[in-house]
Design an enzyme around this catalytic site. Sequence first.
Site, PDB file in Angstrom:
ATOM      1  N   ARG A 105       0.798  -1.237   0.000  1.00 47.65           N
ATOM      2  CA  ARG A 105       0.000   0.000   0.000  1.00 47.65           C
ATOM      3  C   ARG A 105       0.827   1.282   0.000  1.00 47.65           C
ATOM      4  O   ARG A 105       1.909   1.334   0.589  1.00 47.65           O
ATOM      5  CB  ARG A 105      -0.922   0.009   1.229  1.00 47.65           C
ATOM      6  CG  ARG A 105      -1.994  -1.059   1.151  1.00 47.65           C
ATOM      7  CD  ARG A 105      -2.807  -1.179   2.427  1.00 47.65           C
ATOM      8  NE  ARG A 105      -3.840  -2.209   2.266  1.00 47.65           N
ATOM      9  CZ  ARG A 105      -3.608  -3.519   2.347  1.00 47.65           C
ATOM     10  NH1 ARG A 105      -2.396  -3.974   2.599  1.00 47.65           N
ATOM     11  NH2 ARG A 105      -4.586  -4.385   2.163  1.00 47.65           N
TER      12      ARG A 105
ATOM     13  N   ASP B 175      -0.683  -9.922   8.358  1.00 45.92           N
ATOM     14  CA  ASP B 175      -0.655  -9.216   7.065  1.00 45.92           C
ATOM     15  C   ASP B 175       0.290  -8.029   7.278  1.00 45.92           C
ATOM     16  O   ASP B 175      -0.114  -6.880   7.248  1.00 45.92           O
ATOM     17  CB  ASP B 175      -2.072  -8.764   6.684  1.00 45.92           C
ATOM     18  CG  ASP B 175      -2.146  -8.230   5.263  1.00 45.92           C
ATOM     19  OD1 ASP B 175      -1.090  -8.167   4.603  1.00 45.92           O
ATOM     20  OD2 ASP B 175      -3.256  -7.879   4.819  1.00 45.92           O
TER      21      ASP B 175
ATOM     22  N   HIS C 177      -0.942  -2.540  -4.418  1.00 42.85           N
ATOM     23  CA  HIS C 177      -0.384  -3.429  -5.445  1.00 42.85           C
ATOM     24  C   HIS C 177      -0.419  -2.837  -6.860  1.00 42.85           C
ATOM     25  O   HIS C 177      -0.790  -3.513  -7.826  1.00 42.85           O
ATOM     26  CB  HIS C 177      -1.125  -4.771  -5.439  1.00 42.85           C
ATOM     27  CG  HIS C 177      -0.846  -5.621  -4.229  1.00 42.85           C
ATOM     28  ND1 HIS C 177       0.336  -5.571  -3.514  1.00 42.85           N
ATOM     29  CD2 HIS C 177      -1.611  -6.575  -3.606  1.00 42.85           C
ATOM     30  CE1 HIS C 177       0.295  -6.445  -2.518  1.00 42.85           C
ATOM     31  NE2 HIS C 177      -0.868  -7.062  -2.536  1.00 42.85           N
TER      32      HIS C 177
ATOM     33  N   HIS D 239       3.051 -12.808  -5.810  1.00 42.59           N
ATOM     34  CA  HIS D 239       1.931 -13.028  -4.899  1.00 42.59           C
ATOM     35  C   HIS D 239       1.338 -14.431  -4.995  1.00 42.59           C
ATOM     36  O   HIS D 239       0.113 -14.589  -4.982  1.00 42.59           O
ATOM     37  CB  HIS D 239       0.855 -11.966  -5.186  1.00 42.59           C
ATOM     38  CG  HIS D 239       0.107 -11.514  -3.977  1.00 42.59           C
ATOM     39  ND1 HIS D 239      -0.615 -12.373  -3.188  1.00 42.59           N
ATOM     40  CD2 HIS D 239      -0.035 -10.300  -3.422  1.00 42.59           C
ATOM     41  CE1 HIS D 239      -1.184 -11.687  -2.211  1.00 42.59           C
ATOM     42  NE2 HIS D 239      -0.835 -10.425  -2.322  1.00 42.59           N
TER      43      HIS D 239
ATOM     44  N   GLU E  33       5.848 -12.203   0.428  1.00 39.24           N
ATOM     45  CA  GLU E  33       6.134 -11.266  -0.654  1.00 39.24           C
ATOM     46  C   GLU E  33       7.381 -10.464  -0.295  1.00 39.24           C
ATOM     47  O   GLU E  33       7.341  -9.636   0.613  1.00 39.24           O
ATOM     48  CB  GLU E  33       4.938 -10.331  -0.843  1.00 39.24           C
ATOM     49  CG  GLU E  33       3.622 -11.063  -1.048  1.00 39.24           C
ATOM     50  CD  GLU E  33       2.421 -10.248  -0.574  1.00 39.24           C
ATOM     51  OE1 GLU E  33       2.172  -9.164  -1.124  1.00 39.24           O
ATOM     52  OE2 GLU E  33       1.730 -10.696   0.356  1.00 39.24           O
TER      53      GLU E  33
HETATM   54  C1  GLA Z   1      -1.382  -8.338   0.279  1.00 34.01           C
HETATM   55  C2  GLA Z   1      -1.940  -7.376   1.242  1.00 34.01           C
HETATM   56  C3  GLA Z   1      -3.200  -7.902   1.822  1.00 34.01           C
HETATM   57  C4  GLA Z   1      -4.194  -8.248   0.730  1.00 34.01           C
HETATM   58  C5  GLA Z   1      -3.561  -9.223  -0.218  1.00 34.01           C
HETATM   59  C6  GLA Z   1      -4.403  -9.492  -1.420  1.00 34.01           C
HETATM   60  O1  GLA Z   1      -0.695  -9.343   0.837  1.00 34.01           O
HETATM   61  O2  GLA Z   1      -1.038  -7.021   2.254  1.00 34.01           O
HETATM   62  O3  GLA Z   1      -3.763  -6.961   2.691  1.00 34.01           O
HETATM   63  O4  GLA Z   1      -4.571  -7.100   0.065  1.00 34.01           O
HETATM   64  O5  GLA Z   1      -2.343  -8.719  -0.682  1.00 34.01           O
HETATM   65  O6  GLA Z   1      -5.693  -9.849  -1.116  1.00 34.01           O
END
Ligand code: GLA
Length: 375
Positions: free
Chosen positions: A107, A275, A132, A203, A340
């Site tokens: 983000r 996350d 993304h 991803h 990632e």
């Molecule tokens: C990333 C983001 C998550 C989500 C996924 C896709 O890993 O950090 O919050 O948006 O991608 O769903």
Amino acid sequence: MKTINLFFLMLLILAFACTKAPRQVPVMDASTFGGQVDGKKVELFTLRNAKGMTVQITNYGGRVVDLWVPDKNGNFSDVVLGYPTLNGYLNSHEIYFGTLIGRYGNRIGKGQFILNDSVYKLAVNNGPNHLHGGIKGFNNVVWDAVRSDDNTLLLSYLSPDGEEGYPGNLQVNVTYELTDNNELKIDYKATTDKPTPVNLTHHSYFNLKGAGEGDILDHVMQIYGSYYTPVDSGLIPTGEIASVEGTVFDFRTPTAIGARIGDDNQQLKYGLGYDHNWVLDSNGDSLHKAAKVVEPVSGRIMEVYTNEPGIQFYTGNFLAGKDTGKNGKVYPYRGALCLETQHFPDSPNKPAFPSAILDPEEEYHSICIYKFSAE
Ligand code: GLA
């Protein structure tokens, strides 16, 4: 004489039969996969190594469509979530299965940043934020593809100046290579004609039991990072670099993913699970091990190596059993994990984070290796 010849012939046949030929896995039919997106042909490419490990990749978003990996008994399973056809991807609730991500992974707060006194406004696609690469990120474009040998696929894309709000024409070249050491190696290079943020990543949604075989809470995770970047309720880093010591984010010793994911922790609440971005101890200096995942029953192991300073560990918290993928398997809540490799989220707005700005005289070079083994 005749008997001796016959004897040698039989010996030869026996020797041949005993050599362990790599097992062929039931890969998808490339002729029924594709179609067209934006008037460009979408194809499926198959890479195989000498050990029988196989990966199929489409040039639509540079997606890894399936990835066949042996367990401790030599049995192969497909360990990534995905679809057997292009249409599957076009109609999916989760839009990032197996994709390449760019121009900026994760983000950027409020979808804007200031660079050299100019304000850049990006496409906003995640609440008030940019995620993304935007509405049409690199996951949604058709890449030019060249299969250079059995093990290697070269993908390239020219992202035009202004695309999704980013400055500069960015030429991106990504190489997927399947090595005979059972590594899926992703090598990213990029050049630009104006300064621009760049943060490319991959991803894939991994489940080492096999795609669609339940959740990943039993996978044992190790992350080689002593710090992480806490987030606000919109998953934008606060700017703090916090120690993992004594927290649910401490994966320095191997820990089952499910062991603490339900703990009463504000950060886990914001993420709906894990996350978050870990700050790797290697500091992004050179290629280092960033993470290791073990699935205890199959014995499959995945290690991640990178030259990036960070890694996003995401536990599939937005999966909700809404997507039915390959072989009619439903992908449940937390049915996969993503690792990632990256620069930290929102770096263009966080001067204290390692810079993700690429200048015209530089070449961006990022490496991510997913290495598989079993024990
Ligand atoms: C990333 C983001 C998550 C989500 C996924 C896709 O890993 O950090 O919050 O948006 O991608 O769903």
